[in-house]
Design a protein around this motif. Structure first.
Motif, PDB file in Angstrom:
ATOM      1  N   ASN A 276      14.476   3.420 -10.182  1.00 35.80           N
ATOM      2  CA  ASN A 276      15.358   2.511 -10.906  1.00 35.80           C
ATOM      3  C   ASN A 276      15.057   2.639 -12.398  1.00 35.80           C
ATOM      4  O   ASN A 276      13.997   3.111 -12.789  1.00 35.80           O
ATOM      5  CB  ASN A 276      15.196   1.054 -10.442  1.00 35.80           C
ATOM      6  CG  ASN A 276      13.820   0.494 -10.715  1.00 35.80           C
ATOM      7  OD1 ASN A 276      12.945   0.524  -9.844  1.00 35.80           O
ATOM      8  ND2 ASN A 276      13.593  -0.050 -11.912  1.00 35.80           N
ATOM      9  N   LYS A 277      16.021   2.252 -13.212  1.00 33.03           N
ATOM     10  CA  LYS A 277      15.787   2.258 -14.652  1.00 33.03           C
ATOM     11  C   LYS A 277      14.682   1.260 -14.964  1.00 33.03           C
ATOM     12  O   LYS A 277      14.651   0.160 -14.404  1.00 33.03           O
ATOM     13  CB  LYS A 277      17.070   1.898 -15.396  1.00 33.03           C
ATOM     14  CG  LYS A 277      18.174   2.926 -15.242  1.00 33.03           C
ATOM     15  CD  LYS A 277      19.310   2.710 -16.230  1.00 33.03           C
ATOM     16  CE  LYS A 277      20.042   1.420 -16.001  1.00 33.03           C
ATOM     17  NZ  LYS A 277      21.240   1.288 -16.879  1.00 33.03           N
TER      18      LYS A 277
ATOM     19  N   HIS B 158       0.821  -1.206   0.000  1.00 30.74           N
ATOM     20  CA  HIS B 158       0.000   0.000   0.000  1.00 30.74           C
ATOM     21  C   HIS B 158       0.860   1.263   0.000  1.00 30.74           C
ATOM     22  O   HIS B 158       0.396   2.328   0.342  1.00 30.74           O
ATOM     23  CB  HIS B 158      -0.922  -0.002   1.227  1.00 30.74           C
ATOM     24  CG  HIS B 158      -1.956  -1.088   1.187  1.00 30.74           C
ATOM     25  ND1 HIS B 158      -1.711  -2.341   1.699  1.00 30.74           N
ATOM     26  CD2 HIS B 158      -3.201  -1.122   0.662  1.00 30.74           C
ATOM     27  CE1 HIS B 158      -2.782  -3.113   1.521  1.00 30.74           C
ATOM     28  NE2 HIS B 158      -3.696  -2.400   0.889  1.00 30.74           N
ATOM     29  N   SER B 159       2.140   1.126  -0.381  1.00 31.41           N
ATOM     30  CA  SER B 159       3.043   2.267  -0.333  1.00 31.41           C
ATOM     31  C   SER B 159       3.592   2.663  -1.690  1.00 31.41           C
ATOM     32  O   SER B 159       4.389   3.570  -1.776  1.00 31.41           O
ATOM     33  CB  SER B 159       4.226   1.954   0.600  1.00 31.41           C
ATOM     34  OG  SER B 159       3.772   1.650   1.897  1.00 31.41           O
ATOM     35  N   LEU B 160       3.164   1.990  -2.743  1.00 30.24           N
ATOM     36  CA  LEU B 160       3.749   2.250  -4.046  1.00 30.24           C
ATOM     37  C   LEU B 160       2.884   3.187  -4.880  1.00 30.24           C
ATOM     38  O   LEU B 160       1.661   3.090  -4.879  1.00 30.24           O
ATOM     39  CB  LEU B 160       3.937   0.944  -4.820  1.00 30.24           C
ATOM     40  CG  LEU B 160       4.903  -0.075  -4.209  1.00 30.24           C
ATOM     41  CD1 LEU B 160       5.029  -1.280  -5.121  1.00 30.24           C
ATOM     42  CD2 LEU B 160       6.265   0.532  -3.978  1.00 30.24           C
ATOM     43  N   GLU B 161       3.547   4.068  -5.588  1.00 30.26           N
ATOM     44  CA  GLU B 161       2.876   4.911  -6.572  1.00 30.26           C
ATOM     45  C   GLU B 161       3.807   4.975  -7.765  1.00 30.26           C
ATOM     46  O   GLU B 161       4.981   5.317  -7.625  1.00 30.26           O
ATOM     47  CB  GLU B 161       2.623   6.312  -6.011  1.00 30.26           C
ATOM     48  CG  GLU B 161       1.933   7.223  -7.009  1.00 30.26           C
ATOM     49  CD  GLU B 161       1.591   8.553  -6.384  1.00 30.26           C
ATOM     50  OE1 GLU B 161       1.459   9.511  -7.149  1.00 30.26           O
ATOM     51  OE2 GLU B 161       1.458   8.617  -5.166  1.00 30.26           O
TER      52      GLU B 161
ATOM     53  N   TYR C  10      19.063   0.495  -7.141  1.00 30.94           N
ATOM     54  CA  TYR C  10      18.092   1.510  -6.733  1.00 30.94           C
ATOM     55  C   TYR C  10      18.784   2.837  -6.423  1.00 30.94           C
ATOM     56  O   TYR C  10      19.863   2.876  -5.830  1.00 30.94           O
ATOM     57  CB  TYR C  10      17.349   1.072  -5.468  1.00 30.94           C
ATOM     58  CG  TYR C  10      16.617  -0.233  -5.561  1.00 30.94           C
ATOM     59  CD1 TYR C  10      15.354  -0.332  -6.150  1.00 30.94           C
ATOM     60  CD2 TYR C  10      17.181  -1.403  -5.044  1.00 30.94           C
ATOM     61  CE1 TYR C  10      14.685  -1.539  -6.215  1.00 30.94           C
ATOM     62  CE2 TYR C  10      16.514  -2.619  -5.108  1.00 30.94           C
ATOM     63  CZ  TYR C  10      15.265  -2.678  -5.697  1.00 30.94           C
ATOM     64  OH  TYR C  10      14.606  -3.886  -5.754  1.00 30.94           O
ATOM     65  N   ILE C  11      18.120   3.930  -6.793  1.00 29.49           N
ATOM     66  CA  ILE C  11      18.514   5.272  -6.381  1.00 29.49           C
ATOM     67  C   ILE C  11      17.504   5.725  -5.345  1.00 29.49           C
ATOM     68  O   ILE C  11      16.294   5.683  -5.582  1.00 29.49           O
ATOM     69  CB  ILE C  11      18.522   6.251  -7.569  1.00 29.49           C
ATOM     70  CG1 ILE C  11      19.513   5.773  -8.639  1.00 29.49           C
ATOM     71  CG2 ILE C  11      18.889   7.666  -7.106  1.00 29.49           C
ATOM     72  CD1 ILE C  11      19.423   6.567  -9.929  1.00 29.49           C
ATOM     73  N   ILE C  12      17.994   6.145  -4.195  1.00 28.47           N
ATOM     74  CA  ILE C  12      17.120   6.478  -3.069  1.00 28.47           C
ATOM     75  C   ILE C  12      17.197   7.977  -2.795  1.00 28.47           C
ATOM     76  O   ILE C  12      18.283   8.537  -2.659  1.00 28.47           O
ATOM     77  CB  ILE C  12      17.540   5.693  -1.813  1.00 28.47           C
ATOM     78  CG1 ILE C  12      17.577   4.186  -2.117  1.00 28.47           C
ATOM     79  CG2 ILE C  12      16.588   5.980  -0.653  1.00 28.47           C
ATOM     80  CD1 ILE C  12      18.379   3.381  -1.123  1.00 28.47           C
TER      81      ILE C  12
ATOM     82  N   HIS D 270      11.658   4.355 -13.297  1.00 27.68           N
ATOM     83  CA  HIS D 270      10.484   3.892 -12.577  1.00 27.68           C
ATOM     84  C   HIS D 270      10.547   4.508 -11.180  1.00 27.68           C
ATOM     85  O   HIS D 270      11.555   4.376 -10.489  1.00 27.68           O
ATOM     86  CB  HIS D 270      10.523   2.369 -12.491  1.00 27.68           C
ATOM     87  CG  HIS D 270       9.189   1.752 -12.274  1.00 27.68           C
ATOM     88  ND1 HIS D 270       8.972   0.410 -12.399  1.00 27.68           N
ATOM     89  CD2 HIS D 270       7.988   2.284 -11.929  1.00 27.68           C
ATOM     90  CE1 HIS D 270       7.707   0.138 -12.134  1.00 27.68           C
ATOM     91  NE2 HIS D 270       7.100   1.257 -11.854  1.00 27.68           N
ATOM     92  N   ILE D 271       9.509   5.191 -10.773  1.00 28.35           N
ATOM     93  CA  ILE D 271       9.503   5.930  -9.507  1.00 28.35           C
ATOM     94  C   ILE D 271       8.522   5.301  -8.532  1.00 28.35           C
ATOM     95  O   ILE D 271       7.360   5.069  -8.871  1.00 28.35           O
ATOM     96  CB  ILE D 271       9.122   7.411  -9.722  1.00 28.35           C
ATOM     97  CG1 ILE D 271      10.132   8.082 -10.651  1.00 28.35           C
ATOM     98  CG2 ILE D 271       9.053   8.149  -8.396  1.00 28.35           C
ATOM     99  CD1 ILE D 271       9.777   9.509 -11.005  1.00 28.35           C
ATOM    100  N   ARG D 272       9.003   5.040  -7.313  1.00 20.37           N
ATOM    101  CA  ARG D 272       8.141   4.535  -6.248  1.00 20.37           C
ATOM    102  C   ARG D 272       8.141   5.537  -5.111  1.00 20.37           C
ATOM    103  O   ARG D 272       9.203   6.002  -4.698  1.00 20.37           O
ATOM    104  CB  ARG D 272       8.644   3.181  -5.740  1.00 20.37           C
ATOM    105  CG  ARG D 272       8.485   2.053  -6.735  1.00 20.37           C
ATOM    106  CD  ARG D 272       9.312   0.850  -6.301  1.00 20.37           C
ATOM    107  NE  ARG D 272       9.055  -0.283  -7.162  1.00 20.37           N
ATOM    108  CZ  ARG D 272       9.571  -0.428  -8.380  1.00 20.37           C
ATOM    109  NH1 ARG D 272      10.375   0.489  -8.856  1.00 20.37           N
ATOM    110  NH2 ARG D 272       9.283  -1.488  -9.112  1.00 20.37           N
TER     111      ARG D 272
END
Length: 239
Positions: A108-109, A7-10, A48-50, A97-99
């Motif tokens: 991440n790509k 329930h945390s992904l967009e 991942y890029i944070i 891809h953005i979360r």
């Protein structure tokens, strides 16, 4: 308590332009509680890029924390640091891809989506929420000339300034660094090397060649700056 990933992904796909800017949607900006001009911290883990807010403590061993801060500009633009783009082979107009989570943004790509898994995401979130560690870590890469590019944020974390003259000591398979002192007596448990270097005008620290050879540090290797209660240390990631 573990974060409920489901329930945390967009999701949002955005493109990086030729100078590394990614545009965050108004929904992401609002959901993460960002404001124009706010400083964001960048770090990496695996592919991942944070991105976190500046006050988040991500100086932990498992993350490739580079000490980069970037400002959120109007229209939701934020620049991914060049060094990260180079390490991740992010090219012009790369699809990302953005979360969005309540405490970080993870990118991440899109071509690496198949590498994503909930265990990694849960690990990242748990590590961000865990602020119990006393030691701090920063990973930096040695360039061909033996210099390490630093930032003002890293210098502040390490307890130095742009005017610092750094003195090197050996402690086992690590280097201990501190502000230069005329007292040549080495701290207890350390070996005096007689080596010192100034932070140069481009905010770089030169690791003396003899000491790089002692630690078997080669060009393009990564080293770890570790900040402990008793001082700051440099070690090779190969140790």
């Amino acid at each position: 308590m573990a974060t409920d990933i489901c329930h945390s992904l967009e999701f949002a796909y955005k493109m990086v332009d030729h100078v590394g800017r990614v545009i965050l949607s108004p929904k992401v900006i609002q959901g993460f509680g960002l404001e124009e001009g706010e400083l964001l911290a960048f770090t990496t883990f695996k592919h991942y890029i944070i991105i976190t807010k500046k006050d988040k403590d991500l100086f932990k061993r498992d993350f490739m924390t580079a000490g980069f801060l970037r400002k959120l500009h109007k229209l939701g633009r934020v620049t991914i640091p060049l060094e990260i783009r180079e390490d991740f082979n992010i090219e012009q107009y790369q699809e990302l891809h953005i979360r969005l989570f309540h405490n970080c943004i993870i990118l991440n790509k899109s071509e690496d989506d198949e590498k994503n898994n909930n265990e990694d995401l849960q690990f990242i979130l748990n590590r961000i929420e865990d602020s119990s560690e006393d030691e701090k870590f920063v990973y930096r890469q040695i360039k061909n000339n033996g210099k390490v590019q630093l930032t003002d944020e890293i210098l502040d974390l390490l307890g130095f300034t742009r005017k610092s003259d750094i003195q090197f000591f050996l402690k086992g398979d690590t280097l201990a660094i501190r502000e230069y002192s005329f007292d040549v007596k080495a701290p207890v448990g350390m070996q005096y090397t007689g080596q010192s270097r100034k932070i140069d005008h481009l905010v770089r620290l030169d690791i003396p060649k003899k000491l790089r050879e002692k630690l078997n540090i080669k060009p393009d290797d990564y080293i770890i700056f570790t900040v402990k209660e008793d001082g700051t240390y440099i070690s090779s990631t190969k140790s």
